[in-house]
Design an enzyme around this catalytic site. Structure first.
Site, PDB file in Angstrom:
ATOM      1  N   MET A  18      -8.545   8.941  -0.403  1.00 26.25           N
ATOM      2  CA  MET A  18      -9.703   9.135   0.738  1.00 26.25           C
ATOM      3  C   MET A  18     -10.093  10.556   0.793  1.00 26.25           C
ATOM      4  O   MET A  18      -9.280  11.190   0.392  1.00 26.25           O
ATOM      5  CB  MET A  18      -8.934   8.944   2.079  1.00 26.25           C
ATOM      6  CG  MET A  18      -8.375   7.454   2.181  1.00 26.25           C
ATOM      7  SD  MET A  18      -7.638   7.451   3.797  1.00 26.25           S
ATOM      8  CE  MET A  18      -6.772   5.978   3.815  1.00 26.25           C
ATOM      9  N   HIS A  56      -8.239   1.856  -4.536  1.00 26.31           N
ATOM     10  CA  HIS A  56      -9.121   1.660  -3.471  1.00 26.31           C
ATOM     11  C   HIS A  56      -9.997   2.909  -3.249  1.00 26.31           C
ATOM     12  O   HIS A  56      -9.171   3.745  -2.604  1.00 26.31           O
ATOM     13  CB  HIS A  56      -8.607   1.035  -2.474  1.00 26.31           C
ATOM     14  CG  HIS A  56      -9.348   0.749  -0.975  1.00 26.31           C
ATOM     15  ND1 HIS A  56      -8.766   0.579   0.099  1.00 26.31           N
ATOM     16  CD2 HIS A  56     -10.910   0.843  -1.150  1.00 26.31           C
ATOM     17  CE1 HIS A  56      -9.893   0.558   0.939  1.00 26.31           C
ATOM     18  NE2 HIS A  56     -10.867   0.564   0.444  1.00 26.31           N
ATOM     19  N   HIS A  83      -1.300  -1.064  -4.640  1.00 31.23           N
ATOM     20  CA  HIS A  83      -2.380  -0.476  -3.925  1.00 31.23           C
ATOM     21  C   HIS A  83      -2.381   0.960  -3.526  1.00 31.23           C
ATOM     22  O   HIS A  83      -1.390   1.386  -2.751  1.00 31.23           O
ATOM     23  CB  HIS A  83      -2.584  -1.605  -2.410  1.00 31.23           C
ATOM     24  CG  HIS A  83      -3.807  -1.215  -2.003  1.00 31.23           C
ATOM     25  ND1 HIS A  83      -4.821  -1.865  -2.384  1.00 31.23           N
ATOM     26  CD2 HIS A  83      -4.092  -0.466  -1.016  1.00 31.23           C
ATOM     27  CE1 HIS A  83      -6.138  -1.514  -1.510  1.00 31.23           C
ATOM     28  NE2 HIS A  83      -5.663  -0.510  -0.630  1.00 31.23           N
ATOM     29  N   MET A 107     -12.154  -5.241   4.192  1.00 30.47           N
ATOM     30  CA  MET A 107     -11.447  -4.330   5.122  1.00 30.47           C
ATOM     31  C   MET A 107     -11.415  -5.234   6.355  1.00 30.47           C
ATOM     32  O   MET A 107     -12.230  -5.622   7.018  1.00 30.47           O
ATOM     33  CB  MET A 107     -12.107  -2.905   5.501  1.00 30.47           C
ATOM     34  CG  MET A 107     -12.198  -2.225   4.176  1.00 30.47           C
ATOM     35  SD  MET A 107     -10.676  -1.822   3.535  1.00 30.47           S
ATOM     36  CE  MET A 107      -9.635  -1.114   4.887  1.00 30.47           C
ATOM     37  N   SER A 155       0.812  -1.098   0.172  1.00 31.05           N
ATOM     38  CA  SER A 155       0.076   0.122   0.069  1.00 31.05           C
ATOM     39  C   SER A 155       0.762   1.141   0.108  1.00 31.05           C
ATOM     40  O   SER A 155       1.602   1.444   1.110  1.00 31.05           O
ATOM     41  CB  SER A 155      -0.983   0.114   1.234  1.00 31.05           C
ATOM     42  OG  SER A 155      -1.680   1.154   1.255  1.00 31.05           O
ATOM     43  N   MET A 178     -12.001   5.252  -0.989  1.00 29.61           N
ATOM     44  CA  MET A 178     -12.639   5.373   0.158  1.00 29.61           C
ATOM     45  C   MET A 178     -13.351   6.610   0.077  1.00 29.61           C
ATOM     46  O   MET A 178     -12.830   7.783   0.646  1.00 29.61           O
ATOM     47  CB  MET A 178     -11.681   5.449   1.477  1.00 29.61           C
ATOM     48  CG  MET A 178     -11.327   3.991   1.552  1.00 29.61           C
ATOM     49  SD  MET A 178      -9.959   3.659   2.623  1.00 29.61           S
ATOM     50  CE  MET A 178      -8.629   3.831   1.170  1.00 29.61           C
ATOM     51  N   ASP A 211      -4.641   3.821  -2.164  1.00 26.35           N
ATOM     52  CA  ASP A 211      -5.783   4.455  -1.151  1.00 26.35           C
ATOM     53  C   ASP A 211      -6.145   5.912  -1.631  1.00 26.35           C
ATOM     54  O   ASP A 211      -5.169   6.775  -1.119  1.00 26.35           O
ATOM     55  CB  ASP A 211      -5.444   4.384   0.141  1.00 26.35           C
ATOM     56  CG  ASP A 211      -5.285   2.853   0.665  1.00 26.35           C
ATOM     57  OD1 ASP A 211      -6.105   2.126   0.381  1.00 26.35           O
ATOM     58  OD2 ASP A 211      -4.169   2.360   1.263  1.00 26.35           O
ATOM     59  N   ASP A 250      -7.455  -6.430   3.199  1.00 28.39           N
ATOM     60  CA  ASP A 250      -6.680  -4.985   3.386  1.00 28.39           C
ATOM     61  C   ASP A 250      -6.796  -4.298   4.819  1.00 28.39           C
ATOM     62  O   ASP A 250      -7.974  -4.045   5.391  1.00 28.39           O
ATOM     63  CB  ASP A 250      -7.460  -3.820   2.365  1.00 28.39           C
ATOM     64  CG  ASP A 250      -6.949  -2.544   2.392  1.00 28.39           C
ATOM     65  OD1 ASP A 250      -5.551  -2.355   2.782  1.00 28.39           O
ATOM     66  OD2 ASP A 250      -7.312  -1.660   1.824  1.00 28.39           O
TER      67      ASP A 250
HETATM   68  C1  DX5 Z   1      -6.835   1.692   5.239  1.00 27.26           C
HETATM   69  C2  DX5 Z   1      -6.251   1.489   3.792  1.00 27.26           C
HETATM   70  C3  DX5 Z   1      -5.180   0.423   3.717  1.00 27.26           C
HETATM   71  C4  DX5 Z   1      -3.826   0.717   4.426  1.00 27.26           C
HETATM   72  C5  DX5 Z   1      -3.414  -0.657   4.991  1.00 27.26           C
HETATM   73  O1  DX5 Z   1      -7.997   2.495   5.187  1.00 27.26           O
HETATM   74  O2  DX5 Z   1      -7.440   1.117   3.012  1.00 27.26           O
HETATM   75  O3  DX5 Z   1      -4.849  -0.083   2.391  1.00 27.26           O
HETATM   76  O4  DX5 Z   1      -2.942   1.433   3.536  1.00 27.26           O
HETATM   77  O5  DX5 Z   1      -2.051  -0.253   5.825  1.00 27.26           O
HETATM   78  P1  DX5 Z   1      -1.762  -1.219   6.701  1.00 27.26           P
HETATM   79  O6  DX5 Z   1      -1.105  -2.558   6.223  1.00 27.26           O
HETATM   80  O7  DX5 Z   1      -0.580  -0.499   7.538  1.00 27.26           O
HETATM   81  O8  DX5 Z   1      -2.792  -1.808   7.688  1.00 27.26           O
HETATM   82 ZN    ZN Z   2      -6.828   0.168   0.792  1.00 26.71          ZN
END
Ligand code: DX5
Ligand code: ZN
Length: 220
Positions: free
Chosen positions: A38, A67, A34, A138, A9, A69, A36, A176
């Site tokens: 947000m 991903h 990956h 998740m 990630s 969010m 993220d 994840d």
């Molecule tokens: C959390 C993200 C994850 C995060 C995972 O909201 O969707 O992808 O980056 O990070 P770790 O492996 O540190 O939990």
């Molecule tokens: Zn993620």
């Protein structure tokens, strides 16, 4: 032996050395990036947006697993396709017309993913499982890297695997949040196909070696 995919990630990378960290992933045994996204509304944090993804895409040589969010993800499906996303996952909890959203993602040439929060029951996916390329399950509440793995996830993976098999679907199960050498083998045994890892990779002394060892542990 199963080839479990590893998706570091980028959220846990050093943003001041992003190109270096992207090249590290390119040259490692990692399978996917990956990414993220947000929005500070669906989750209580803001990560990064389109200009940063554009910069990542210019250097990344592997699958871009995005991903989202965010609320109202339909507004940005075309933009993420243009930015080079291979997989686009939207949150079950953010979509009123999820079936339509999945079709819209595929119409733009991407693989369609559904992300589910820890409280969302996998049985809710039964009627869209054949339309879904990927379920991003998740195993922490989304919003931040570095949180602890929620143990109830193993049960959910087994239940989801059963739904996928029963429907003859080829949906991948991605886990994840909080993934490490402590849970990788057990997750793969339960039916996980892809493991996302942020902190466990980037906060280790040698991220390249950590990716290789995670891959080995998870290939059960
Ligand atoms: C959390 C993200 C994850 C995060 C995972 O909201 O969707 O992808 O980056 O990070 P770790 O492996 O540190 O939990
Ligand atoms: Zn993620």
């Amino acid at each position: 032996m199963k080839n479990t995919l590893i998706a570091p990630s980028v959220l846990s990378a050093d943003f001041a050395n992003l190109q270096r960290d992207i090249e590290m992933i390119n040259n490692s045994e990692a399978d996917w990036f990956h990414i993220d996204i947000m929005d500070g509304v669906f989750v209580p944090n803001i990560s990064f947006g389109m200009p940063v993804l554009d910069a990542i895409a210019r250097h990344a040589k592997k699958t871009l697993d995005v991903h989202l969010m965010i609320v109202e993800p339909d507004r940005y499906i075309k933009t993420f396709a243009e930015l080079g996303a291979t997989n686009l996952s939207v949150h079950f909890e953010a979509c009123t017309h999820l079936h339509r959203t999945l079709q819209a993602i595929k119409a733009e040439g991407m693989k369609a993913g559904i992300a589910i929060n820890p409280h969302t029951n996998v049985n809710l996916l039964e009627d869209v499982i054949n339309d879904t390329d990927l379920v991003c399950m998740m195993s922490v509440n989304p919003g931040f890297g570095g949180q602890s793995f929620i143990e109830n996830t193993y049960k959910k993976v087994r239940q989801l695997k059963e739904i996928i098999t029963r429907n003859g679907a080829n949906t991948l199960i991605e886990i994840d949040g909080g993934v490490s050498d402590k849970n990788a083998a057990k997750l793969a045994e339960a039916g996980a196909d892809v493991l996302v890892a942020g902190n466990f990779v980037f906060k280790s002394d040698n991220p390249t070696d950590t990716i290789a060892s995670l891959k080995k542990i998870a290939s059960v």
